[in-house]
Enzyme design. Structure first.
Site, PDB file in Angstrom:
ATOM      1  N   ASP A 192       0.833  -1.209   0.000  1.00  0.00           N
ATOM      2  CA  ASP A 192       0.000   0.000   0.000  1.00  0.00           C
ATOM      3  C   ASP A 192       0.864   1.254   0.000  1.00  0.00           C
ATOM      4  O   ASP A 192       1.924   1.280  -0.629  1.00  0.00           O
ATOM      5  CB  ASP A 192      -0.938  -0.067   1.226  1.00  0.00           C
ATOM      6  CG  ASP A 192      -2.254   0.642   0.965  1.00  0.00           C
ATOM      7  OD1 ASP A 192      -2.239   1.882   0.903  1.00  0.00           O
ATOM      8  OD2 ASP A 192      -3.288  -0.026   0.811  1.00  0.00           O
ATOM      9  N   HIS A 230      -3.801   5.320   4.073  1.00  0.00           N
ATOM     10  CA  HIS A 230      -4.569   4.169   3.643  1.00  0.00           C
ATOM     11  C   HIS A 230      -3.985   2.853   4.184  1.00  0.00           C
ATOM     12  O   HIS A 230      -4.685   2.041   4.792  1.00  0.00           O
ATOM     13  CB  HIS A 230      -4.541   4.219   2.111  1.00  0.00           C
ATOM     14  CG  HIS A 230      -5.441   3.303   1.395  1.00  0.00           C
ATOM     15  ND1 HIS A 230      -4.977   2.229   0.687  1.00  0.00           N
ATOM     16  CD2 HIS A 230      -6.777   3.311   1.223  1.00  0.00           C
ATOM     17  CE1 HIS A 230      -5.994   1.615   0.106  1.00  0.00           C
ATOM     18  NE2 HIS A 230      -7.104   2.244   0.419  1.00  0.00           N
ATOM     19  N   SER A 402     -11.441  -1.291  -0.425  1.00  0.00           N
ATOM     20  CA  SER A 402     -10.157  -1.148   0.253  1.00  0.00           C
ATOM     21  C   SER A 402     -10.183  -1.658   1.679  1.00  0.00           C
ATOM     22  O   SER A 402      -9.179  -2.137   2.185  1.00  0.00           O
ATOM     23  CB  SER A 402      -9.791   0.336   0.360  1.00  0.00           C
ATOM     24  OG  SER A 402      -8.928   0.705  -0.658  1.00  0.00           O
TER      25      SER A 402
END
Ligand SMILES: *[C@@H]1O[C@H](CO)[C@@H](O)[C@H](O)[C@H]1NC(C)=O
Ligand SMILES: *[C@@H]1O[C@H](CO)[C@@H](O)[C@H](O)[C@H]1NC(C)=O
Ligand SMILES: *[C@@H]1O[C@H](CO)[C@@H](O)[C@H](O)[C@H]1NC(C)=O
Ligand SMILES: *[C@@H]1O[C@H](CO)[C@@H](O)[C@H](O)[C@H]1NC(C)=O
Length: 855
Positions: A192, A230, A402
């Site tokens: 990520d 994230h 996600s």
């Protein structure tokens, strides 16, 4: 002779000190990349070649090996724009000059690709503010926290772990924790934008040896940009420590590593290294990103990345196989479908979609026949509550697919902690076995031949941590993988418009599967070439010999690309457990009647599954590997027939009327979308094929359907007789109609053929030796593959450039107006009622949604 020349040559060079005796570089010693000043080239060299000699010849610097890909090396040169390797190879091919030295050198280059920079998209989604839930089962919650000694302050809000409001809408993990199963000895790698290893909620579970920053080329994948949040949020879902900070991860005793690739542009070579990084210690790779989910892109990973994924499942985790978990994508509101994304439709990844805290389908979560499972994420006014960047920071708005993928990855960590010996395929079997149906009245649920239900939105259903861990405890390992590659079927036939499709089939017989050592089917892939003026108009169904229908390609209203399907591989997991013998058909539709038309060029199918005889199991060659072409996997002649039969199928206009539920009719192949009403042979090349649809899907389906009620659409009279008799009555009627229509069309086609003055209007197995060898050997020409890979790579991420001056869908403007955040609640309700036609895009304008991760 060849060897001696080479060795003399090498000896001389060694004497000159050109070949250094340096040890192979490991990924740990990766050199930083300098994209401002240098071009990068990925080369695969034959085993004997010395990278330093190749570097010297081309004036390159050897940067080191490409991770775990054997014989793959990265080179660099000063930036120049041209592809100097390609140019030099071209030059060499054209030149008359030939000597042993150059032959050796150029012959040793098996694959070459100049690296392009690209950026992958995160799959988070910004969300409306959350309202506090009201009635809660706090008693159970308190009991659990007491018993498990959970003191994490936001555990109360982590409804995805224990939902005190909508009971049953959580991953059902508390029973697993109560057995002391919390992810020990398993590492999940979060691929990520980095993760905050100094967060008090993550630091104790951080695994530095499995971590690397491929954007800044330093060992520590720390979040450095303001929106590098994230990965930390995903990591918290998996392995947030049970302590007094924020909440807990679903596998709170597992380890997490960070692989940072999303914060800057990256090359295929580095992405390939990343996906194999520390691949014995990193067991599961959680990937919440991919090509744009805009309903227009059709992007697959480049050749190096494909090779890395195959290398990962073959050699990672000491041969048991890396587990790649991918988010299905957030483009459902744009009609996007995860079969147009080469990561999610790979057989080597487990594709995970989303359901929200009420068990509803959130507007963003993409459907496709490659969807394996779903798990919880944002929607119905709430989101996932997890860790954030910062020492003690928490976050309550994590969402999109996600947030679903890492939750699944964490559940797989629980599974591997009780059964570390499971292979990558065992995990997929366990998903099929234990996933739980959600939204049972969704008309797309359909029984498969093994009595499981499949839905393109939900895959086999939602993950149930307790169920999958229980099943894993006594799971008998499956045998190794086998595959059967069909030959290429060249069709070259126009695709009719409107409610008529064309059908083409490949017959696979039992002997072929036996010869391929294939006992039962798991994944199906279909690779096709199709030309069309407007790609988004086309859809494709795959029908198995047992009548199970996968919607492998769906129409997409925003996809006006004129590029068609270029060697694109679609995948389905819906045929899991079928025996694979018989006619596999594809039906291609273009339901939009406009001036945009096209034709089906060719297609081939691969059945992937389990071996019959473990002794004879082999590993599939890497994609585009030609060395193995000379050692075909299936040495016996291919006997399955590839047939001429191309039929057009009329189809009922899709209606929104609710379809009968089929909850109590196991093994009944009901298909809600493609009711095949008539079958007409329009094209024949030999008299034998003018016979009636005996061998085509419709008749088979009639035979298979037996006496089960409901087969004949309800608006037809039933004559008060059994389903079977009805089938015969209608069958007879339909055959009469076919005959008339068939003759008419036949004459029509003949006329057209005459007009076209062409006698090659035929369908035939491609005779080209390379191709036949390629399909039979399970690999294609290495050079062709390399060229294909290069071309694909260039197309990758350029798909946006597809012509926009094509006539746009008539409703585009209306839709834009309709996309209003205030309609959110209303739309949610509509979604809940299953009216979603993918037309309503919620939550603001297109740009806001496209900038998915800007929470
Ligand atoms: C959830 O877990 C419990 C055990 O804690 C189990 O009894 C129950 O059957 C599970 N639910 C489902 C749907 O499997
Ligand atoms: C984890 O691995 C260690 C060392 O191999 C072993 O002793 C321990 O039992 C394992 N723990 C679990 C829960 O499997
Ligand atoms: C052919 O494929 C097998 C299995 O993938 C591999 O072990 C072998 O090295 C390959 N052979 C060559 C010459 O690349
Ligand atoms: C599809 O790929 C194969 C090999 O991978 C190649 O030989 C063929 O030319 C490609 N076809 C098209 C239309 O690109």
């Amino acid at each position: 002779m060849r060897l001696s020349v080479a060795s003399i040559w090498l000896a001389l060079l060694q004497l000159q000190g050109i070949v250094s005796a340096e040890l192979p570089l490991s990924a740990r010693q990766l050199r930083p990349r300098d994209y401002q000043a240098r071009d990068y080239y990925a080369l695969e060299l034959s085993g004997e070649a010395y990278p330093d000699i190749v570097a010297r010849h081309f004036g390159l610097d050897h940067e080191g090996p490409i991770g775990e890909l054997a014989n793959h090396h990265l080179f660099s040169a000063s930036i120049g724009g041209r592809d100097i390797i390609k140019d030099r190879i071209e030059e060499y091919r054209k030149s008359r000059k030939r000597d042993n030295y150059l032959n050796e050198l150029y012959g040793s280059i098996l694959f070459a690709e100049k690296q392009r920079l690209k950026k992958l998209e995160k799959r988070g989604i910004p969300l409306p503010p959350r309202q506090q839930p009201v009635e809660q089962d706090l008693e159970t919650l308190d009991y659990l926290m007491d018993t498990l000694n959970i003191k994490d302050p936001i555990f109360y809000e982590q409804w995805h772990l224990f939902n005190p409001v909508q009971r049953g809408h959580d991953v059902n993990v508390t029973g697993v924790w109560l057995q002391g199963i919390t992810g020990q000895n398993v590492t999940v790698s979060i691929v990520d934008d980095g993760l905050d290893m100094y967060s008090n909620d993550l630091r104790d579970n951080y695994f530095a040896e499995g971590s690397y920053d491929f954007n800044d080329h330093v060992p520590e994948p720390k979040p450095r940009l303001s929106d590098d949040r994230h990965g930390t949020r995903c990591a918290g879902e998996v392995a947030a420590v049970k302590n007094d900070v924020c909440g807990v991860g679903v596998a709170w005793d597992s380890k997490i590593s960070g692989i940072r690739i999303l914060s800057k542009q990256i090359t295929d070579a580095d992405e390939a290294i990343a996906l194999n990084y520390a691949y014995h210690e990193n067991h599961i790779y959680s990937c919440s990103w991919g090509p744009p989910d805009d309903g227009r892109a059709m992007d697959a990973p480049g050749m190096l990345i494909k090779r890395a994924m195959v290398n990962g499942i073959q050699n990672g985790r000491r041969g048991l196989g890396s587990v790649f978990v991918f988010a299905s994508g957030n483009g459902a509101g744009y009609d996007d479908n995860c079969n147009f994304d080469g990561y999610t439709n790979s057989i080597y990844s487990i594709t995970v979609g989303a359901v929200d805290r009420k068990g509803l389908h959130p507007y963003y979560s993409e459907s496709c026949s490659a969807n394996m499972v779903v798990t919880y994420s944002s929607g119905s006014n709430d989101a996932i509550h997890t860790t954030d960047v910062g020492e003690n920071a928490c976050y309550g708005q994590h969402g999109g697919t996600s947030a679903a993928a890492p939750l699944a990855a964490g559940i797989f960590a629980l599974v591997l902690s009780v059964r570390p010996d499971l292979t990558w395929r065992d995990l997929q079997y366990l998903c099929v076995e234990t996933a739980v149906v959600v939204q049972a009245d969704d008309p797309d649920w359909e029984f498969t031949t093994i009595g499981k239900k499949f839905n393109h939105r939900y895959g086999y259903g939602k993950l149930d941590a307790w169920a999958i861990v229980e099943a894993a405890k006594s799971w008998k390992l499956v045998k190794p993988q086998a595959w059967f590659h069909s030959p290429l079927l060249v069709v070259k036939h126009d695709i009719p418009e409107g409610n008529v499709g064309i059908k083409s089939h490949i017959n696979i017989n039992a002997d072929d599967l036996k010869m391929a050592n294939l006992a039962r089917v798991e994944h199906i892939t279909v690779t096709m070439n199709l030309r069309h003026h407007r790609r988004g108009d086309v859809s494709v169904d795959l029908i198995s010999p047992k009548g199970i229908v996968s919607h492998i390609a769906t129409s997409r209203r925003d996809d006006s690309s004129p590029n068609g399907y270029d060697n694109w591989t679609f995948m389905s997991v819906k045929h899991w457990g079928e025996d694979g013998v018989g006619d596999w058909s594809i039906v291609v539709w273009d339901r939009v009647t406009n001036q945009n038309t096209g034709s089906l060029i060719d297609w081939k199918i691969t059945l992937w599954g389990e071996v019959i005889d473990t002794e004879k199991a082999t590993l599939h060659p890497l994609p585009g590997d030609a060395m193995n072409q000379t050692h075909p996997i299936h040495e016996n002649p291919f006997t399955s027939s590839v047939q001429v039969k191309t039929t057009t199928l009329s189809k009922q206009p899709t209606t929104e009327a609710p379809l009968p539920t089929h909850t109590d009719a196991p093994n009944r192949p009901v298909n809600s979308k493609t009711t095949l009403i008539t079958t007409t042979t329009v094209a024949t090349t030999s008299p034998s094929t003018t016979e009636y649809p005996a061998a085509s899907g419709t008749s088979d389906a009639i035979a298979d359907m037996d006496d089960r009620p409901g087969f004949i659409p309800s608006f037809f009279p039933t004559f008060g007789v059994s389903g079977k008799t009805q089938a015969w009555i209608y069958g007879a009627l339909v055959i009469i109609v076919f005959f008339i229509v068939g003759v008419a069309l036949y004459l029509c086609v003949q006329k057209r053929k005459r007009r076209a003055k062409s006698s090659d209007y035929e369908f035939a197995v491609l005779e080209d030796e390379d191709d036949v060898g390629g399909v039979m050997a399970g690999s294609s020409s290495r050079r062709a593959g390399a060229a294909g890979g290069r071309r694909k790579a260039r197309e990758l991420y350029d798909a946006f450039g597809a012509s926009d001056d094509e006539e746009e869908s008539y409703s585009d403007d209306e839709e834009k107006e309709y996309r209003d955040a205030r309609d959110y609640e209303l739309e949610q309700e509509e979604e809940a009622r299953g009216i979603d036609e993918g037309k309503r895009v919620l939550g603001g304008d297109r740009e806001a949604l496209l900038g998915r991760n800007r929470e």
